[in-house]
Design an enzyme around this catalytic site. Sequence first.
Site, PDB file in Angstrom:
ATOM      1  N   GLY A 199       0.803  -1.323   0.050  1.00  7.59           N
ATOM      2  CA  GLY A 199       0.042  -0.031  -0.070  1.00  7.59           C
ATOM      3  C   GLY A 199       0.815   1.230  -0.093  1.00  7.59           C
ATOM      4  O   GLY A 199       0.250   2.314   0.440  1.00  7.59           O
ATOM      5  N   ASN A 230       1.618   3.103  -2.723  1.00 10.34           N
ATOM      6  CA  ASN A 230       0.968   3.805  -3.594  1.00 10.34           C
ATOM      7  C   ASN A 230      -0.263   4.710  -2.949  1.00 10.34           C
ATOM      8  O   ASN A 230      -0.761   5.896  -3.065  1.00 10.34           O
ATOM      9  CB  ASN A 230       0.474   3.383  -4.888  1.00 10.34           C
ATOM     10  N   MET A 257      -3.578  -7.361  -7.452  1.00 11.64           N
ATOM     11  CA  MET A 257      -2.956  -8.362  -8.245  1.00 11.64           C
ATOM     12  C   MET A 257      -3.998  -9.197  -8.886  1.00 11.64           C
ATOM     13  O   MET A 257      -3.925 -10.371  -8.779  1.00 11.64           O
ATOM     14  CB  MET A 257      -1.980  -8.992  -7.464  1.00 11.64           C
ATOM     15  N   LEU A 299      -6.743  -9.559 -12.406  1.00 15.27           N
ATOM     16  CA  LEU A 299      -7.418  -8.847 -13.818  1.00 15.27           C
ATOM     17  C   LEU A 299      -8.865  -8.648 -13.666  1.00 15.27           C
ATOM     18  O   LEU A 299      -9.506  -9.439 -12.719  1.00 15.27           O
ATOM     19  CB  LEU A 299      -7.064  -9.930 -15.049  1.00 15.27           C
ATOM     20  N   ASN A 325      -4.972   2.454 -13.141  1.00 15.38           N
ATOM     21  CA  ASN A 325      -3.658   1.657 -12.481  1.00 15.38           C
ATOM     22  C   ASN A 325      -2.644   2.053 -12.695  1.00 15.38           C
ATOM     23  O   ASN A 325      -2.327   2.784 -13.766  1.00 15.38           O
ATOM     24  CB  ASN A 325      -3.862   0.086 -13.507  1.00 15.38           C
ATOM     25  N   HIS A 364       1.357   0.750 -13.465  1.00 14.19           N
ATOM     26  CA  HIS A 364       2.187  -0.324 -13.854  1.00 14.19           C
ATOM     27  C   HIS A 364       3.578   0.033 -13.764  1.00 14.19           C
ATOM     28  O   HIS A 364       4.058   1.109 -14.236  1.00 14.19           O
ATOM     29  CB  HIS A 364       1.810  -0.856 -15.046  1.00 14.19           C
TER      30      HIS A 364
END
Length: 214
Positions: free
Chosen positions: A19, A21, A97, A99, A114, A116
């Site tokens: 966590g 971010n 994590m 899709l 999101n 990446h």
Amino acid sequence: MNMTKAKHLRLAVLASGRGSNFLAIQKAIDEGKLDAEICILLSDKEDAPALDKAKQLGIPAVSVLPRSFYNKEAYEKEVVHQLASYDIDIVVLAGYMRLLSHVLLEAYKMRVVNIHPALLPSFTGLHAQRQALEYGVKYSGCTVHFIDEGMDTGPIILQAVVPVLDEDTEDTLTDRILAEEHRIYKEALQLIASGCMKVDGRRVMIVNDEQGVK
Ligand code: GRF
């Protein structure tokens, strides 16, 4: 949501892990750099450190465990149900994590973002920093993007470039990319909040009212 009109954003953060971010986004809010509030943090893990961090900040934190549901769609219906009462504008994936299926994507069409840890479209999926090192690129970085039905394929909002140094290990590169993640995630969200964003197919453009595209 109209992205050409300024709006105080009500955010839901989805996180599977530590966590950082999430904390960087909350810090930007506290410092007045992001016109938003994090209404709920939701995790697919019962022991994600992000859950405790949210609780310490007084942010509602819930875990919804996929294994308790018949399939992915049923799991995501529960996620949508958990978010429903918060009137969420943007769903922020921060180290989440999984899709997404059509259930979340349709509930929050072009409203899921999101981060990446690579310069998309290079090095999608897991261990992006290791992939970049092993490939031998001289620059990697990070990407904030909208989520669509593919893996790391949605329209790109912001990117930051990080040089790959000869002495880099996966850990050192990961740390330097993470610092840039923390910087650009809040900036991308503030672009949405400020109503300065126009999406045209795959292209996300920054506009301002008077002058059109900057
Ligand atoms: C970050 O590197 C992010 O790019 C990736 O997962 C990691 C999450 O880190 N999607 P944190 O949980 O935000 O610290």
